[in-house]
Scaffold this active site. Sequence first.
Site, PDB file in Angstrom:
ATOM      1  N   ALA A  24      52.811 -20.898  36.132  1.00  0.00           N
ATOM      2  CA  ALA A  24      52.580 -20.252  37.355  1.00  0.00           C
ATOM      3  C   ALA A  24      51.859 -21.148  38.364  1.00  0.00           C
ATOM      4  CB  ALA A  24      51.754 -19.164  37.130  1.00  0.00           C
ATOM      5  N   GLY A  27      54.576 -23.518  39.381  1.00  0.00           N
ATOM      6  CA  GLY A  27      55.515 -22.603  40.418  1.00  0.00           C
ATOM      7  C   GLY A  27      55.009 -22.405  41.590  1.00  0.00           C
ATOM      8  N   ASP A  28      53.687 -22.102  41.654  1.00  0.00           N
ATOM      9  CA  ASP A  28      53.025 -21.813  43.009  1.00  0.00           C
ATOM     10  C   ASP A  28      53.169 -23.060  43.805  1.00  0.00           C
ATOM     11  OD1 ASP A  28      51.426 -20.260  44.670  1.00  0.00           O
ATOM     12  OD2 ASP A  28      50.034 -21.729  44.395  1.00  0.00           O
ATOM     13  N   ALA A  29      52.912 -24.207  43.251  1.00  0.00           N
ATOM     14  CA  ALA A  29      53.069 -25.505  44.263  1.00  0.00           C
ATOM     15  C   ALA A  29      54.701 -25.636  44.349  1.00  0.00           C
ATOM     16  CB  ALA A  29      52.548 -26.711  43.308  1.00  0.00           C
TER      17      ALA A  29
END
Length: 136
Positions: A24, A27-29
């Site tokens: 996560a 994935g945020d980046a």
Amino acid sequence: MSDWIRLQQSLPAGSTDLGPLQLAWLGDAVWELHQRLRHCRQAGRSKDLHRAVVAEVRADAQAIALKRLEPWLSEEEKDLVRRGRNRAGRGPRGADPAAYGKATGFETMVGWLFLQNPTRLAQLLDRLEETETALS
């Protein structure tokens, strides 16, 4: 707009043992970079572009993006979302815990796909842009 993702090399299956929260975080980046690349081609002051990107990377916006993608997700992708959602916790004060959990699930899936199947990630991001255009 997701061509930069298609250029990534997939890692061999099983080559990463990252947990849902690490995926996560990655994935945020990836999601933020995708949004920045989408907005950097627009004319505007950096302050305004930043606000536009922040609006797209907020938990509630990610939860909406996930909802729009759900009809096209495979069982494996849905499982990644579930695993990330279940590990999310409550999130920051004042945030909707349900939206925060969905956003964490979305980010988990994005992180995993970025490492394991960038072509599929690009397809899903393209699908999001198509549905966004249809809603406009």
